[in-house]
Scaffold this active site. Structure first.
Site, PDB file in Angstrom:
ATOM      1  CE  LYS A 125     -29.650  28.268 -49.905  1.00 31.70           C
ATOM      2  NZ  LYS A 125     -29.486  29.521 -49.133  1.00 31.70           N
ATOM      3  CG  ASP A 165     -33.195  29.747 -49.645  1.00 32.38           C
ATOM      4  OD1 ASP A 165     -32.359  30.526 -49.175  1.00 32.38           O
ATOM      5  OD2 ASP A 165     -33.539  29.784 -50.843  1.00 32.38           O
TER       6      ASP A 165
HETATM    7  O1  2IT Z   1     -29.454  32.146 -47.795  1.00 36.19           O
HETATM    8  C1  2IT Z   1     -29.348  31.996 -46.581  1.00 36.19           C
HETATM    9  O2  2IT Z   1     -28.451  32.523 -45.914  1.00 36.19           O
HETATM   10  C2  2IT Z   1     -30.349  31.168 -45.898  1.00 36.19           C
HETATM   11  N1  2IT Z   1     -31.233  30.626 -46.567  1.00 36.19           N
HETATM   12  C3  2IT Z   1     -30.288  30.930 -44.426  1.00 36.19           C
HETATM   13  C4  2IT Z   1     -29.375  29.814 -44.109  1.00 36.19           C
HETATM   14  C5  2IT Z   1     -29.384  29.389 -42.664  1.00 36.19           C
HETATM   15  O3  2IT Z   1     -28.776  28.335 -42.399  1.00 36.19           O
HETATM   16  O4  2IT Z   1     -29.970  30.048 -41.823  1.00 36.19           O
END
Ligand code: 2IT
Length: 445
Positions: A125, A165
């Protein structure tokens, strides 16, 4: 043998001032501790010590110039938590609340969520404390370019593949990916949530919300009930809310709330037309971070400074941000007869809220299971990029539905309690954990 209280106390000491990370870790470990203590291989491999420590944390400075030619400085991060199952995968968040501890919680959750999808995706993340509210599109672009200029050193299509996100949608992904292409010169995907014209997947924008409603539908169906005719309360007004509102409406439910930092909208008629769906996108694109204009435009009620959980609904779908629904909200919802709660936001409910729903005897789906549709379609976007072709809407949607069904079945398998109850929190945590832990053991240390 691991002991929960001691383990968490030690973790808290090693991660000071990171309450959300401690909260997320405690919830997972509480669910899996018996599985770990009952398995000599997990104990011998010190699996809990290893799975709660990120592989690496990257922190960097982001300098950019605002529209007044003034220099601004923000902080950027990428937490590469665990790549046992595949390249680091997880979103980028631009929001003033972003801290290292917050991103560690999100990256930690992402490991188990990505595992549940069954796809080859590790957990990561990233983000920045940059606040898009009130910024011009050009400011957002200059910030994104500067952010990516540093972050690109740590990314790659088989290494780390971010997505959007909160505060990062297709527009921001465009700026980020454009800068990647400028600096690196190749067109290798490296981001998901791309626009369809340049390698994105159909259904990716809708996928988190669609997936959450597919999961809800499985939950409801497994109890011999139906979604059609139910009232639904949604929070937030971004991408996840938008997808949830559309799919719940399509399946015959009536969605009556959305919300923003300024308050919530109560639209008793239902947020149920193309015009209303599209207006959510307009609100998001305005960079104002408010929902009040919806009330004026569609003749709905706006309640300033409050959260939507005081409105009686059959189903609550928090879609905004962590800890957006607390114990008091949960009791209000329960008092008003809520029947199902599905977290589409990551850790949207506080531990007190989760405990209240479980005590109240209603099915509660945690985000790492219910909102996995977003990252699942990101995984499908990566597959399409590797194959250099695009699937139809129907092909992607069918795969998404199958993945959500499978995640629901995994929760049932691992979370069964008594004769008819299911602990979805436990089920999701155990199922997600097993695949990662077994893989870490296969790969040694
Ligand atoms: O919280 C999540 O699963 C996302 N922000 C999507 C992450 C992604 O790599 O699609």
């Amino acid at each position: 043998m691991y002991e929960l209280t001691n383990f968490i106390a030690d973790l808290e000491k090693r991660n000071p001032a990171q309450p959300e990370f401690v909260q997320a870790t405690e919830e997972v470990i509480e669910s899996i501790i018996d599985v770990v203590n009952g398995n000599p291989a997990y104990l011998g491999a010190k699996i809990l010590d290893r799975i709660t420590e990120p592989d690496r944390v990257i922190q960097f400075k982001v300098e950019w110039e605002d529209d007044n030619q003034e220099v601004q400085v923000n902080r950027g991060y990428r937490v590469q938590f665990n790549n046992a199952l595949g390249p680091y995968k997880g979103g980028i968040r631009f929001h003033p609340s972003v801290t290292l501890g917050g991103l560690k919680f999100l990256a930690f959750e992402q490991i188990f969520k990505n595992s549940l999808t069954g796809l080859p995706l590790g957990g990561g993340k990233g983000g920045s404390d940059f606040n898009p509210k009130g910024k011009s599109d050009n400011e957002i672009m200059r910030f994104a370019k500067s952010f990516l200029t540093e972050l690109q050193k740590y990314l790659g299509p088989d290494l780390d593949v971010p997505a959007g996100d909160i505060g990062v949608g297709a527009r921001e992904i465009g700026f980020l990916y454009g800068q990647w292409k400028r600096l690196r010169g190749d067109h290798v995907g490296v981001f998901t949530g791309k626009n369809r014209n340049w390698g994105g997947s159909l259904i990716r924008p809708e996928a988190t919300g669609f997936g959450a409603v597919y999961f809800l539908n499985e939950m409801i169906g497994s109890r011999g009930d139906i979604l059609a005719g139910k009232t639904v309360g949604v929070s937030g007004f971004g991408n996840v809310s938008w997808g949830s509102v559309m799919k719940a409406t399509e399946l015959g439910a009536r969605v009556i709330t959305i919300s923003g930092p300024d308050g919530y909208i109560h639209d008793e008629a239902g947020i149920d037309t193309e015009e209303k769906f599209n207006y959510l996108l307009t609100l998001r694109a305005s960079n104002n971070d408010i929902v009040e204009p919806y009330a004026k435009k569609f003749g709905a009620t706006f309640v300033a400074g409050k959260r939507p959980w005081e409105v009686p609904v059959d189903v609550a779908i928090p879609c905004a941000i962590q800890n957006e629904l607390n114990g008091e909200d949960a009791n209000t919802l329960l008092g008003n007869g809520v029947k199902y709660v599905v977290e589409a936001s990551n850790m949207g409910c506080t531990p007190e809220a989760v405990a209240a729903f479980q005590k109240g005897g209603i099915p509660f789906a945690p985000g790492k299971a219910a909102n996995a549709g977003g990252v699942a379609v990101s995984g499908l976007e990566m597959t399409q990029n590797s194959m250099k072709l695009s699937w139809t809407r129907e092909e992607v949607d069918e795969k998404l539905q199958l993945i959500m069904k499978t995640i629901h079945a995994s929760c049932l398998r691992e979370g069964k309690k008594g004769s008819d109850g299911v602990d979805y929190v436990k089920g999701a945590n155990i199922a997600g954990f097993r695949r990662v832990a077994d893989t870490m053991i296969d790969m040694g240390y």
